[in-house]
Motif scaffolding. Structure first.
Motif, PDB file in Angstrom:
ATOM      1  N   ILE A  17       0.840  -1.205   0.000  1.00  0.00           N
ATOM      2  CA  ILE A  17       0.000   0.000   0.000  1.00  0.00           C
ATOM      3  C   ILE A  17       0.870   1.247   0.000  1.00  0.00           C
ATOM      4  N   ILE A  18       1.913   1.243   0.821  1.00  0.00           N
ATOM      5  CA  ILE A  18       2.830   2.389   0.869  1.00  0.00           C
ATOM      6  C   ILE A  18       3.465   2.613  -0.495  1.00  0.00           C
ATOM      7  N   GLY A  19       3.987   1.546  -1.092  1.00  0.00           N
ATOM      8  CA  GLY A  19       4.653   1.666  -2.382  1.00  0.00           C
ATOM      9  C   GLY A  19       3.722   2.111  -3.491  1.00  0.00           C
ATOM     10  N   PHE A  20       2.515   1.540  -3.537  1.00  0.00           N
ATOM     11  CA  PHE A  20       1.558   1.905  -4.580  1.00  0.00           C
ATOM     12  C   PHE A  20       1.138   3.364  -4.483  1.00  0.00           C
ATOM     13  N   THR A  21       0.985   3.871  -3.262  1.00  0.00           N
ATOM     14  CA  THR A  21       0.588   5.274  -3.111  1.00  0.00           C
ATOM     15  C   THR A  21       1.771   6.216  -3.314  1.00  0.00           C
ATOM     16  N   MET A  22       2.943   5.810  -2.851  1.00  0.00           N
ATOM     17  CA  MET A  22       4.138   6.639  -3.017  1.00  0.00           C
ATOM     18  C   MET A  22       4.470   6.828  -4.497  1.00  0.00           C
ATOM     19  N   PHE A  23       4.332   5.762  -5.271  1.00  0.00           N
ATOM     20  CA  PHE A  23       4.671   5.813  -6.698  1.00  0.00           C
ATOM     21  C   PHE A  23       3.412   5.697  -7.556  1.00  0.00           C
ATOM     22  N   SER A  24       2.351   6.350  -7.139  1.00  0.00           N
ATOM     23  CA  SER A  24       1.057   6.226  -7.812  1.00  0.00           C
ATOM     24  C   SER A  24       1.084   6.704  -9.261  1.00  0.00           C
ATOM     25  N   THR A  25       2.007   7.591  -9.605  1.00  0.00           N
ATOM     26  CA  THR A  25       2.064   8.122 -10.975  1.00  0.00           C
ATOM     27  C   THR A  25       3.018   7.342 -11.872  1.00  0.00           C
ATOM     28  N   VAL A  26       3.650   6.318 -11.326  1.00  0.00           N
ATOM     29  CA  VAL A  26       4.677   5.586 -12.069  1.00  0.00           C
ATOM     30  C   VAL A  26       4.070   4.377 -12.766  1.00  0.00           C
ATOM     31  N   HIS A  27       4.321   4.265 -14.052  1.00  0.00           N
ATOM     32  CA  HIS A  27       3.825   3.134 -14.832  1.00  0.00           C
ATOM     33  C   HIS A  27       4.553   1.857 -14.400  1.00  0.00           C
ATOM     34  N   LEU A  28       3.807   0.759 -14.306  1.00  0.00           N
ATOM     35  CA  LEU A  28       4.337  -0.537 -13.911  1.00  0.00           C
ATOM     36  C   LEU A  28       4.975  -0.508 -12.522  1.00  0.00           C
ATOM     37  N   ARG A  29       4.455   0.350 -11.655  1.00  0.00           N
ATOM     38  CA  ARG A  29       4.992   0.435 -10.288  1.00  0.00           C
ATOM     39  C   ARG A  29       4.811  -0.873  -9.534  1.00  0.00           C
ATOM     40  N   GLU A  30       3.826  -1.699  -9.962  1.00  0.00           N
ATOM     41  CA  GLU A  30       3.548  -2.946  -9.250  1.00  0.00           C
ATOM     42  C   GLU A  30       4.787  -3.840  -9.177  1.00  0.00           C
ATOM     43  N   CYS A  76      10.281   1.204 -20.299  1.00  0.00           N
ATOM     44  CA  CYS A  76       8.919   0.992 -20.780  1.00  0.00           C
ATOM     45  C   CYS A  76       8.397   2.260 -21.452  1.00  0.00           C
ATOM     46  N   GLU A  77       7.365   2.114 -22.213  1.00  0.00           N
ATOM     47  CA  GLU A  77       6.857   3.206 -23.058  1.00  0.00           C
ATOM     48  C   GLU A  77       6.533   4.468 -22.273  1.00  0.00           C
ATOM     49  N   ARG A  78       5.928   4.313 -21.103  1.00  0.00           N
ATOM     50  CA  ARG A  78       5.469   5.481 -20.351  1.00  0.00           C
ATOM     51  C   ARG A  78       6.433   5.889 -19.244  1.00  0.00           C
ATOM     52  N   GLU A  79       7.570   5.269 -19.157  1.00  0.00           N
ATOM     53  CA  GLU A  79       8.512   5.594 -18.094  1.00  0.00           C
ATOM     54  C   GLU A  79       9.923   5.536 -18.642  1.00  0.00           C
ATOM     55  N   ASN A  80      10.783   6.430 -18.247  1.00  0.00           N
ATOM     56  CA  ASN A  80      12.171   6.379 -18.632  1.00  0.00           C
ATOM     57  C   ASN A  80      13.037   6.822 -17.470  1.00  0.00           C
ATOM     58  N   LEU A  81      14.323   6.574 -17.581  1.00  0.00           N
ATOM     59  CA  LEU A  81      15.225   6.805 -16.462  1.00  0.00           C
ATOM     60  C   LEU A  81      15.282   8.269 -16.053  1.00  0.00           C
ATOM     61  N   VAL A  82      15.099   9.176 -17.027  1.00  0.00           N
ATOM     62  CA  VAL A  82      15.229  10.601 -16.730  1.00  0.00           C
ATOM     63  C   VAL A  82      14.080  11.100 -15.864  1.00  0.00           C
ATOM     64  N   THR A  83      12.868  10.630 -16.138  1.00  0.00           N
ATOM     65  CA  THR A  83      11.698  11.104 -15.395  1.00  0.00           C
ATOM     66  C   THR A  83      11.231  10.125 -14.326  1.00  0.00           C
ATOM     67  N   GLY A  84      11.841   8.952 -14.256  1.00  0.00           N
ATOM     68  CA  GLY A  84      11.410   7.928 -13.320  1.00  0.00           C
ATOM     69  C   GLY A  84      11.760   8.258 -11.881  1.00  0.00           C
ATOM     70  N   PRO A  85      11.245   7.463 -10.942  1.00  0.00           N
ATOM     71  CA  PRO A  85      11.423   7.734  -9.511  1.00  0.00           C
ATOM     72  C   PRO A  85      12.873   7.694  -9.047  1.00  0.00           C
TER      73      PRO A  85
END
Length: 264
Positions: A190-203, A248-257
């Motif tokens: 729950i903590i991880g999903f909410t902390m990284f809620s905007t990150v694609h494939l955060r699961e 991945c398509e919606r995430e990259n190292l520059v903008t990722g967490p």
């Protein structure tokens, strides 16, 4: 930073509520939720300890606020090392100087084994400090939340309901419960999903990180205190997981967490 502030306010509010609630009311509340009579005493003691541990939420909150205010990660790390060294010095004095030992303010909540060895607070401060020093800020903050809230849920659920549903005992000494471990894993997710809620494939990284944190609490690898190993190993797991999905398509190292707060 707002997420950290909200979690910390909620945690400290709960801590104050527990502090000002009478033992009789706490006992009645535990009876009402189904805690067996034989477990109430140990559960009350654990609530007292873990309520104090919620003060650990101040670490990621202050870290986030300092970064938002423009302070560097190196500056924050320096403060952490100063506080950690000071804490270890004080705890060593508690073990070796009778006056300090007799007047140590945290004596009432020390475990029996901690009265003759370094307390968990020392390992907590060291684990947080090393995580903040070595890992990306967002990952370090999350791993500290895993430690504070995840470990608390494991302890409280384990003490209250451990063995009621699943009689199998886990851990290095066979004293941990399935109920407590499941509570920690769910809390960390729950903590991880909410902390990284905007990150694609955060699961993917979150589940791996939560699983590593739970297994670390359960088996205490290398024989080290889990207050030290949970933030370090879960930070490693989260960093590896996010690095795996950064292309991945919606995430990259520059903008990722892994690069959040990079300008600091």
């Amino acid at each position: 930073a707002m997420y950290m502030v909200m979690i910390t306010i909620c945690g400290l509010t709960y801590s104050l509520k527990m502090y000002f609630t009478s033992p009789a009311m706490l006992k009645q509340a535990m009876k009402d939720v189904g805690v067996k009579l034989g477990k109430i005493g140990k559960t009350l003691k654990e609530i007292e300890r873990k309520t104090f541990h919620l003060c650990g939420l101040l670490v990621p909150m202050i870290f986030a606020l300092l970064l938002e205010a423009g302070y560097s990660k190196r500056f924050c790390s320096g403060i952490c090392w100063f506080l950690t060294i000071s804490g270890w010095t004080l705890d060593l004095a508690r073990l070796n100087v009778k006056f300090v030992s007799d007047n140590f303010p945290l004596n009432p909540i020390l475990r029996e084994k901690e009265k003759t060895q370094l307390s968990g607070a020392c390992y907590f401060s060291l684990g947080c400090t090393v995580a903040i020093t070595l890992f990306p800020p967002a990952v370090a903050m999350t791993s500290i939340l895993f430690l504070v809230l995840g470990d608390m849920s494991a302890a409280l659920i384990g003490r209250s309901f451990g063995g009621d549903v699943v009689v199998v005992k886990l851990g290095r000494e066979g004293k941990k419960s399935v109920e407590g471990s499941m509570a920690m894993f769910i809390t960390c997710c729950i903590i991880g999903f909410t902390m990284f809620s905007t990150v694609h494939l955060r699961e993917y990284p979150v589940i791996i990180g939560a699983a590593v944190a739970t297994i670390t609490e359960l088996y205490e690898p290398f024989g080290l205190n889990d207050n030290l190993t949970i933030p370090l190993l879960s930070s490693l797991a989260l960093t590896w997981g996010f690095a795996r999905v950064h292309n991945c398509e919606r995430e990259n190292l520059v903008t990722g967490p892994l690069m959040w707060y990079n300008n600091h």
